[in-house]
Design a protein around this motif. Structure first.
Motif, PDB file in Angstrom:
ATOM      1  N   GLY A   3       0.890  -1.379   0.417  1.00  0.00           N
ATOM      2  CA  GLY A   3       0.418   0.071  -0.052  1.00  0.00           C
ATOM      3  C   GLY A   3       0.843   1.485   0.455  1.00  0.00           C
ATOM      4  O   GLY A   3       2.059   1.264   0.467  1.00  0.00           O
ATOM      5  N   VAL A   4       0.181   2.280  -0.897  1.00  0.00           N
ATOM      6  CA  VAL A   4       1.332   2.838  -0.707  1.00  0.00           C
ATOM      7  C   VAL A   4       0.317   4.688   0.040  1.00  0.00           C
ATOM      8  O   VAL A   4      -0.839   5.115  -1.222  1.00  0.00           O
ATOM      9  CB  VAL A   4       1.586   3.791  -2.006  1.00  0.00           C
ATOM     10  N   VAL A   5       0.797   6.247  -0.015  1.00  0.00           N
ATOM     11  CA  VAL A   5      -0.159   6.853   0.594  1.00  0.00           C
ATOM     12  C   VAL A   5       0.601   8.376   0.010  1.00  0.00           C
ATOM     13  O   VAL A   5       2.059   7.868   0.441  1.00  0.00           O
ATOM     14  CB  VAL A   5      -0.744   7.022   2.036  1.00  0.00           C
ATOM     15  N   CYS A   6       0.173   9.209  -0.080  1.00  0.00           N
ATOM     16  CA  CYS A   6       1.193  10.249  -0.829  1.00  0.00           C
ATOM     17  C   CYS A   6       0.739  11.728  -1.122  1.00  0.00           C
ATOM     18  O   CYS A   6      -0.601  11.257  -0.504  1.00  0.00           O
ATOM     19  CB  CYS A   6       2.354  10.544  -2.525  1.00  0.00           C
ATOM     20  N   GLY A   7       1.060  12.768  -0.871  1.00  0.00           N
ATOM     21  CA  GLY A   7       0.464  14.174  -1.232  1.00  0.00           C
ATOM     22  C   GLY A   7       1.683  15.085   0.032  1.00  0.00           C
ATOM     23  O   GLY A   7       2.737  14.701  -0.563  1.00  0.00           O
ATOM     24  N   ASN A   8       1.256  15.806   0.204  1.00  0.00           N
ATOM     25  CA  ASN A   8       2.190  17.033   1.003  1.00  0.00           C
ATOM     26  C   ASN A   8       2.940  16.438   2.058  1.00  0.00           C
ATOM     27  O   ASN A   8       3.008  15.789   2.922  1.00  0.00           O
ATOM     28  CB  ASN A   8       1.679  18.219   1.044  1.00  0.00           C
ATOM     29  N   SER A   9       4.177  17.004   1.850  1.00  0.00           N
ATOM     30  CA  SER A   9       5.536  16.606   2.396  1.00  0.00           C
ATOM     31  C   SER A   9       5.039  16.869   4.120  1.00  0.00           C
ATOM     32  O   SER A   9       5.423  15.347   4.866  1.00  0.00           O
ATOM     33  CB  SER A   9       6.968  17.720   2.708  1.00  0.00           C
ATOM     34  N   ASN A  10       4.344  17.599   4.663  1.00  0.00           N
ATOM     35  CA  ASN A  10       4.356  17.601   6.296  1.00  0.00           C
ATOM     36  C   ASN A  10       3.092  16.310   6.523  1.00  0.00           C
ATOM     37  O   ASN A  10       3.189  15.711   7.489  1.00  0.00           O
ATOM     38  CB  ASN A  10       3.512  19.345   6.184  1.00  0.00           C
ATOM     39  N   LEU A  11       2.132  16.361   5.686  1.00  0.00           N
ATOM     40  CA  LEU A  11       1.321  15.427   6.032  1.00  0.00           C
ATOM     41  C   LEU A  11       1.895  13.880   6.162  1.00  0.00           C
ATOM     42  O   LEU A  11       1.578  12.797   6.670  1.00  0.00           O
ATOM     43  CB  LEU A  11       0.321  15.114   4.945  1.00  0.00           C
ATOM     44  N   VAL A  12       2.516  13.463   4.850  1.00  0.00           N
ATOM     45  CA  VAL A  12       3.432  12.444   4.867  1.00  0.00           C
ATOM     46  C   VAL A  12       3.585  11.645   5.387  1.00  0.00           C
ATOM     47  O   VAL A  12       3.702  11.124   5.972  1.00  0.00           O
ATOM     48  CB  VAL A  12       3.362  12.387   3.379  1.00  0.00           C
ATOM     49  N   GLU A  13       5.104  12.729   6.233  1.00  0.00           N
ATOM     50  CA  GLU A  13       5.949  12.946   7.112  1.00  0.00           C
ATOM     51  C   GLU A  13       5.198  12.536   8.897  1.00  0.00           C
ATOM     52  O   GLU A  13       5.640  11.156   9.627  1.00  0.00           O
ATOM     53  CB  GLU A  13       6.443  13.578   7.732  1.00  0.00           C
ATOM     54  N   LYS A  14       3.621  13.272   9.006  1.00  0.00           N
ATOM     55  CA  LYS A  14       2.444  12.225  10.052  1.00  0.00           C
ATOM     56  C   LYS A  14       2.776  11.050   9.817  1.00  0.00           C
ATOM     57  O   LYS A  14       2.917  10.114  11.242  1.00  0.00           O
ATOM     58  CB  LYS A  14       1.819  13.520  10.255  1.00  0.00           C
ATOM     59  N   ILE A  15       2.393  10.392   8.514  1.00  0.00           N
ATOM     60  CA  ILE A  15       1.552   9.163   9.067  1.00  0.00           C
ATOM     61  C   ILE A  15       2.820   8.400   9.020  1.00  0.00           C
ATOM     62  O   ILE A  15       2.737   7.369   8.996  1.00  0.00           O
ATOM     63  CB  ILE A  15       1.077   9.809   6.658  1.00  0.00           C
ATOM     64  N   TYR A  16       4.387   8.510   8.021  1.00  0.00           N
ATOM     65  CA  TYR A  16       5.446   7.747   8.015  1.00  0.00           C
ATOM     66  C   TYR A  16       5.415   7.638   9.400  1.00  0.00           C
ATOM     67  O   TYR A  16       6.152   6.301   9.950  1.00  0.00           O
ATOM     68  CB  TYR A  16       6.720   8.825   7.460  1.00  0.00           C
ATOM     69  N   HIS A  17       5.903   8.465  10.515  1.00  0.00           N
ATOM     70  CA  HIS A  17       5.879   9.086  11.430  1.00  0.00           C
ATOM     71  C   HIS A  17       5.149   7.266  12.992  1.00  0.00           C
ATOM     72  O   HIS A  17       5.744   6.745  12.917  1.00  0.00           O
ATOM     73  CB  HIS A  17       6.015  10.109  12.375  1.00  0.00           C
ATOM     74  N   TYR A  18       3.961   7.442  12.324  1.00  0.00           N
ATOM     75  CA  TYR A  18       2.876   6.588  12.347  1.00  0.00           C
ATOM     76  C   TYR A  18       2.807   5.464  12.055  1.00  0.00           C
ATOM     77  O   TYR A  18       3.382   4.113  13.281  1.00  0.00           O
ATOM     78  CB  TYR A  18       1.614   6.622  11.974  1.00  0.00           C
ATOM     79  N   ARG A  19       3.197   4.782  10.783  1.00  0.00           N
ATOM     80  CA  ARG A  19       3.581   3.748  10.338  1.00  0.00           C
ATOM     81  C   ARG A  19       4.998   3.101  10.997  1.00  0.00           C
ATOM     82  O   ARG A  19       5.386   1.578  11.405  1.00  0.00           O
ATOM     83  CB  ARG A  19       4.022   4.019   8.731  1.00  0.00           C
ATOM     84  N   GLU A  20       6.460   4.019  11.076  1.00  0.00           N
ATOM     85  CA  GLU A  20       7.645   3.126  11.454  1.00  0.00           C
ATOM     86  C   GLU A  20       7.758   2.590  12.910  1.00  0.00           C
ATOM     87  O   GLU A  20       8.162   1.970  12.945  1.00  0.00           O
ATOM     88  CB  GLU A  20       8.861   4.724  11.200  1.00  0.00           C
ATOM     89  N   ILE A  21       6.591   3.684  13.887  1.00  0.00           N
ATOM     90  CA  ILE A  21       6.228   2.658  14.900  1.00  0.00           C
ATOM     91  C   ILE A  21       5.682   1.811  15.276  1.00  0.00           C
ATOM     92  O   ILE A  21       5.993   1.130  16.395  1.00  0.00           O
ATOM     93  CB  ILE A  21       5.643   4.157  16.112  1.00  0.00           C
ATOM     94  N   ASN A  22       4.711   1.568  14.728  1.00  0.00           N
ATOM     95  CA  ASN A  22       3.606   1.113  14.558  1.00  0.00           C
ATOM     96  C   ASN A  22       3.853  -0.415  13.853  1.00  0.00           C
ATOM     97  O   ASN A  22       3.304  -1.698  13.661  1.00  0.00           O
ATOM     98  CB  ASN A  22       2.117   1.306  14.472  1.00  0.00           C
ATOM     99  N   GLY A  23       5.026  -0.298  12.612  1.00  0.00           N
ATOM    100  CA  GLY A  23       5.702  -0.944  11.901  1.00  0.00           C
ATOM    101  C   GLY A  23       4.977  -1.874  10.810  1.00  0.00           C
ATOM    102  O   GLY A  23       5.516  -2.918  10.423  1.00  0.00           O
ATOM    103  N   ALA A  24       3.711  -1.554   9.896  1.00  0.00           N
ATOM    104  CA  ALA A  24       3.107  -1.922   9.141  1.00  0.00           C
ATOM    105  C   ALA A  24       4.506  -1.669   7.837  1.00  0.00           C
ATOM    106  O   ALA A  24       3.901  -1.245   6.798  1.00  0.00           O
ATOM    107  CB  ALA A  24       1.908  -1.744   8.886  1.00  0.00           C
ATOM    108  N   THR A  25       5.674  -1.704   7.692  1.00  0.00           N
ATOM    109  CA  THR A  25       6.988  -1.423   6.838  1.00  0.00           C
ATOM    110  C   THR A  25       6.378  -2.912   5.574  1.00  0.00           C
ATOM    111  O   THR A  25       6.026  -3.668   5.414  1.00  0.00           O
ATOM    112  CB  THR A  25       7.575  -1.937   7.548  1.00  0.00           C
ATOM    113  N   MET A  26       6.293  -2.343   4.549  1.00  0.00           N
ATOM    114  CA  MET A  26       6.717  -3.000   3.169  1.00  0.00           C
ATOM    115  C   MET A  26       7.995  -3.515   2.961  1.00  0.00           C
ATOM    116  O   MET A  26       8.646  -3.428   3.491  1.00  0.00           O
ATOM    117  CB  MET A  26       6.699  -1.428   1.771  1.00  0.00           C
ATOM    118  N   ASP A  27       8.127  -4.872   2.715  1.00  0.00           N
ATOM    119  CA  ASP A  27       9.485  -5.687   2.814  1.00  0.00           C
ATOM    120  C   ASP A  27       9.894  -5.063   1.550  1.00  0.00           C
ATOM    121  O   ASP A  27       9.240  -4.502   0.402  1.00  0.00           O
ATOM    122  CB  ASP A  27       8.871  -6.645   2.372  1.00  0.00           C
TER     123      ASP A  27
END
Length: 392
Positions: free
Chosen positions: A213-237
């Protein structure tokens, strides 16, 4: 768009003279310089430290999607549902309100009806296509307006630009699931949308061999989503990222052929006695046809149709198809078919599906890249056989 599908996001990650992005399976990345390690770790310098956070192969995939959608940034996930759930979890808090439509993918609908209410998040699901009512609900206030257009599986259409104007007046974020359309047919960011989501498993990959899966948009919003994902761990292999990258090189070619096949097959189905209705925005009698023409470059490779006799007809018809996988997937080079009761809305009860306007005799059809004459002949022989077996 075809050139970007082939070249975008790759050159930076090529190594040793290779012409293809390598699959980097390393979990961690080492540094002799402790200061450099720190700068990379806190994000002050480009680089990688740990596979749950970032990976070179995965980043190449993200960069390609970013280029195709015209986004500032993109971040990826292990599945399309991970992209949806992580995005919603990033921005919604207890007491918030979200407005969406009734015709979202079954898993998304379960988030709205089962999981978000547990967190004291108010969810309002509106009739898809009733733009006046959606606007009324958005104007009452909401944190997110979440749209899926075309919808899964009845391919209903929502006027993106109109909804964006309303949502932004009340300070709401607009999130659009663009899986069915693909970046080839529709670019929601260009219409003012804040975030675009794809189940990369489907058309982006195109070969039914990798989840993502992937989400894209402006850097500020995507950075927040990335931070949530990096902590919660739903990482693409990284292997999935490689397969998705490889698939995306032919995205434009595949989608254009799938659009053409879908249009011709949907038109053919309109003439079949056993078919009650055909749902495809490319057909002039589709309620969303005019809007789709305005905001889409092509009408997509997906459609659905309902048959007389309901489930019994489906049970007889689908096994007779020679050129179709009967499976819970879509967007692949092979044609794929299945009833919503076992694919898009298997999580829902018959009553819930009925409330969403999904009859038990609905068949979702994902057109592949086969010769369309073969697909039509295949359906024709199946219908001829079923007429002799099923009384309707």
């Amino acid at each position: 768009m075809g050139t970007a599908s082939v070249w975008a996001g790759e050159k930076e990650y090529l190594a040793h003279g290779a012409t293809q992005v390598p699959v980097v399976h390393s979990v961690a990345y080492g540094y002799d310089d402790m200061d450099e390690w720190y700068e990379v770790a806190v994000g002050n310098k480009k680089g990688h430290i740990y596979g749950r956070n970032t990976n070179p192969t995965v980043q190449a995939f993200e960069d390609k999607v970013k280029a195709l959608e015209g986004a500032e940034a993109a971040t990826s996930f292990s599945t399309g549902m991970a992209a949806i759930s992580n995005t919603l979890a990033t921005f919604l808090f207890p007491g918030d309100r979200i407005v969406s439509i009734k015709d979202t993918y079954g898993g998304t609908n379960k988030i709205f009806t089962e999981f978000l209410p547990r967190l004291n998040i108010d969810v309002m699901l509106c009739e898809t296509g009733n733009h006046d009512f959606i606007e009324e609900e958005v104007e009452k206030g909401c944190r997110i307006l979440y749209l899926e257009t075309p919808t899964n599986p009845t391919v209903k259409i929502t006027d993106i630009e109109r909804m964006v104007k309303t949502a932004h007046r009340v300070g709401a974020l607009v999130v659009v699931d663009n899986t069915f359309a693909t970046p080839i047919n529709q670019n929601p960011l260009a219409l003012g949308v804040d975030l675009v989501i794809h189940s990369a498993t489907k058309f982006l990959g195109g070969h039914a061999d990798a989840l993502g899966g992937v989400v894209c948009g402006n850097s500020n919003l995507v950075e927040k989503i990335y931070h949530y994902r990096e902590i919660n761990g739903a990482t693409m292999d990284p292997m999935s990222a490689y397969l998705l990258l490889r698939g995306m090189k032919t995205l434009k070619l595949r989608v254009e052929k799938q659009c053409d096949n879908a249009m011709k097959v949907a038109t053919f189905l309109q003439s079949q006695a056993l078919v009650d209705d055909v749902f495809y925005p490319g057909l002039e009698n589709h309620p969303g046809h005019t809007i789709a023409k305005q905001q889409m470059k092509g009408f997509g490779g997906m459609f659905s149709f309902s048959v007389k006799g309901g489930v019994e007809t489906v049970k007889h018809l689908l096994p007779k198809l020679k050129y179709a996988n009967r499976a819970a997937n879509l967007g692949a080079v092979e044609t794929t078919v299945g009833p919503s009761r076992t694919t898009s809305h298997v999580e829902c009860t018959p009553e819930e599906r009925a409330a969403m306007g999904i009859p038990e005799g609905l068949i979702r059809y994902s057109a592949g890249i086969e010769d369309v004459e073969d697909l039509i002949a295949d359906l024709e022989q199946a219908f001829q056989a079923v007429v002799k077996e099923v009384k309707v």
